[in-house]
Design a protein around this motif. Sequence first.
Motif, PDB file in Angstrom:
ATOM      1  N   ALA A   1      55.774   5.391  45.134  1.00 47.82           N
ATOM      2  CA  ALA A   1      54.684   5.565  46.098  1.00 47.82           C
ATOM      3  C   ALA A   1      54.443   7.031  46.451  1.00 47.82           C
ATOM      4  N   SER A   2      55.489   7.863  46.337  1.00 44.79           N
ATOM      5  CA  SER A   2      55.359   9.252  46.796  1.00 44.79           C
ATOM      6  C   SER A   2      55.113  10.261  45.674  1.00 44.79           C
ATOM      7  N   ILE A   3      55.964  10.248  44.641  1.00 47.52           N
ATOM      8  CA  ILE A   3      55.841  11.310  43.628  1.00 47.52           C
ATOM      9  C   ILE A   3      55.678  10.810  42.194  1.00 47.52           C
ATOM     10  N   GLY A   4      55.826   9.526  41.933  1.00 48.53           N
ATOM     11  CA  GLY A   4      55.607   9.024  40.582  1.00 48.53           C
ATOM     12  C   GLY A   4      56.810   8.302  40.009  1.00 48.53           C
ATOM     13  N   TRP A   5      56.549   7.354  39.095  1.00 51.11           N
ATOM     14  CA  TRP A   5      57.625   6.508  38.566  1.00 51.11           C
ATOM     15  C   TRP A   5      58.619   7.288  37.713  1.00 51.11           C
ATOM     16  N   GLU A   6      58.221   8.436  37.160  1.00 51.74           N
ATOM     17  CA  GLU A   6      59.134   9.220  36.324  1.00 51.74           C
ATOM     18  C   GLU A   6      60.414   9.592  37.078  1.00 51.74           C
ATOM     19  N   TYR A   7      60.278   9.818  38.388  1.00 52.99           N
ATOM     20  CA  TYR A   7      61.432  10.272  39.180  1.00 52.99           C
ATOM     21  C   TYR A   7      62.435   9.157  39.458  1.00 52.99           C
ATOM     22  N   VAL A   8      62.050   7.936  39.156  1.00 58.39           N
ATOM     23  CA  VAL A   8      63.003   6.823  39.190  1.00 58.39           C
ATOM     24  C   VAL A   8      64.156   7.114  38.227  1.00 58.39           C
TER      25      VAL A   8
ATOM     26  N   THR B   1      61.253  -2.362  41.262  1.00 58.33           N
ATOM     27  CA  THR B   1      60.019  -2.186  42.022  1.00 58.33           C
ATOM     28  C   THR B   1      59.111  -1.137  41.399  1.00 58.33           C
ATOM     29  N   ALA B   2      59.635  -0.343  40.485  1.00 59.10           N
ATOM     30  CA  ALA B   2      58.783   0.620  39.779  1.00 59.10           C
ATOM     31  C   ALA B   2      58.039  -0.043  38.619  1.00 59.10           C
ATOM     32  N   MET B   3      58.539  -1.199  38.153  1.00 53.85           N
ATOM     33  CA  MET B   3      57.961  -1.817  36.968  1.00 53.85           C
ATOM     34  C   MET B   3      56.489  -2.201  37.107  1.00 53.85           C
ATOM     35  N   PRO B   4      56.041  -2.699  38.269  1.00 51.67           N
ATOM     36  CA  PRO B   4      54.598  -2.954  38.358  1.00 51.67           C
ATOM     37  C   PRO B   4      53.767  -1.710  38.060  1.00 51.67           C
ATOM     38  N   SER B   5      54.162  -0.554  38.604  1.00 48.82           N
ATOM     39  CA  SER B   5      53.427   0.696  38.345  1.00 48.82           C
ATOM     40  C   SER B   5      53.588   1.143  36.895  1.00 48.82           C
ATOM     41  N   ILE B   6      54.822   1.030  36.377  1.00 47.69           N
ATOM     42  CA  ILE B   6      55.067   1.417  34.989  1.00 47.69           C
ATOM     43  C   ILE B   6      54.262   0.532  34.045  1.00 47.69           C
ATOM     44  N   SER B   7      54.297  -0.782  34.309  1.00 44.39           N
ATOM     45  CA  SER B   7      53.584  -1.733  33.459  1.00 44.39           C
ATOM     46  C   SER B   7      52.078  -1.504  33.534  1.00 44.39           C
ATOM     47  N   ALA B   8      51.577  -1.174  34.740  1.00 47.29           N
ATOM     48  CA  ALA B   8      50.136  -0.926  34.899  1.00 47.29           C
ATOM     49  C   ALA B   8      49.703   0.321  34.132  1.00 47.29           C
ATOM     50  N   GLU B   9      50.589   1.343  34.092  1.00 49.85           N
ATOM     51  CA  GLU B   9      50.239   2.595  33.411  1.00 49.85           C
ATOM     52  C   GLU B   9      50.474   2.523  31.904  1.00 49.85           C
TER      53      GLU B   9
END
Length: 492
Positions: free
Chosen positions: A156-163, A29-37
């Motif tokens: 959604a809260s602090i960023g995909w890096e924390y995944v 679920t983080a991949m959409p945000s990661i891919s967008a960035e």
Amino acid sequence: MKTTNRPLVLASVMLAMFIGAVEATIVSTAMPSISAELGGFSKYSWVFSAYLLMSTVTVLLYGKLSDIFGRKPIFAIGILLFLAGSLLCGLANSMEELIIYRFVQGIGAGAVLPIATTIVGDIYSAEERAKIQGYLSSVWGISAVTGPAIGGILVASIGWEYVFWVNIPLGILALLGVMIFLVEPAAKKKPTIDYLGALLLTVALSGFLYWLVEGGVGFAWLSAPSLLLVSGAAAVFFWFVQVERKATDPMMPFDIWRNRSILFANLVSLFTGIILIGVSSYLPAYVTGVMEQPATVAGFTLTAMSIGWPIAAFFSGRLLIQIGYFQTSLLGGISLVIGAVLFVLMQAEYGPWWAAMSSFFIGVGMGLTSTAFIVSIQAAVSYEQRGSATASNIFMRNLGSTIGAALLGSVLNSTLLNYFRSTGQNFTLNSVNELLTEDGRAALPQDAMDFLQEGLAQASQNVYGLTAVFALISLLLIFGLPRKRGMSGNGQ
């Protein structure tokens, strides 16, 4: 004389299994945000494949090394590599960097799951393992499928890096617990490491994986590069088999595969690995892109799997004692088929509840089968082979997930490309990125969004159709398991 503190070792092992399993899916679920960035939807499947490839290739080597040198030192090496990779992934500035760091993560992960599972086999009796492995399968299931939900919340809260960074404190705790509280017998074997076997397997699987990921996208299936890759991978794998048969202490001892419990459990695990990665990797993209739901809802559809998995794993330990390995595994296989068929029938208008129900049945199937397989395999071998035997099952499930990530990713990409070509529209795979976030969809003209959603829906249907085929194969293979009742059902 100092003795093992079993409760604290078990807690540490469960924590290690949590971070090892969660990392295979938490990026879903983080991949959409990661891919967008970071860009690069065309490399989407490589983020999963890189991790799975290395954890698959190294799992057999780690299993063998733990039989030679003991569980603790090899476990420590694996955890430290895994944590280093996690730190680097969060620092990635491009999709290419992320993929490289996922390779590092995967090298460490190859030690975490098999050695954690083997440690439990060492410190508990056969009767106790049925119950304890149920707990472990629950942890594996919960972590593997709540990973996307956790990922959605963190993004959604602090960023995909924390995944990736969330693993670091948990991994340190797990490492300290095993190193301090586990007491194991002194190694009795003279170290002989099958380096050539490890190298050949790495080359063969890497070649095969690259062929699956890029086939139909980077080159045509029926082309010279395609033929060269697949024939080269097959030749190297054949060489690997020959080397293993002659090795003094082979990385993959083929003699353990003569036991029917191990042979068929491992074959079924290969296909359940494909099913698991097919659901966990590509369902979030469908729920966000086609159903137009936020990442947290996409995570919820997979979290339903984490409800079914631990419930089934809990009862699996008891069913093993009452009705035996075969009947327990058969119930799991039936549930996998039901879940896969429900995914095939899924339409966008059915909403996320349908997706969640489908995931639940997959979770029940995984919980029943994974527990039964590990317990039966560990009961079938001695201490000296337990690490290798346990690793062989996890290797096959990881191999299935590796093949699944590549094969199903290729099916998704090639279906989209064919859809674009057949309609004459000027879109690329990276155009699908716009569907994966609310802002991206808002920026698209309505006709373009409808067109892309139809393409992603068709591609997802092809993925789930193939997943259903593998679920049916799994069910048929379960009929090869020994049919004795109770804990002694380890027929040759």
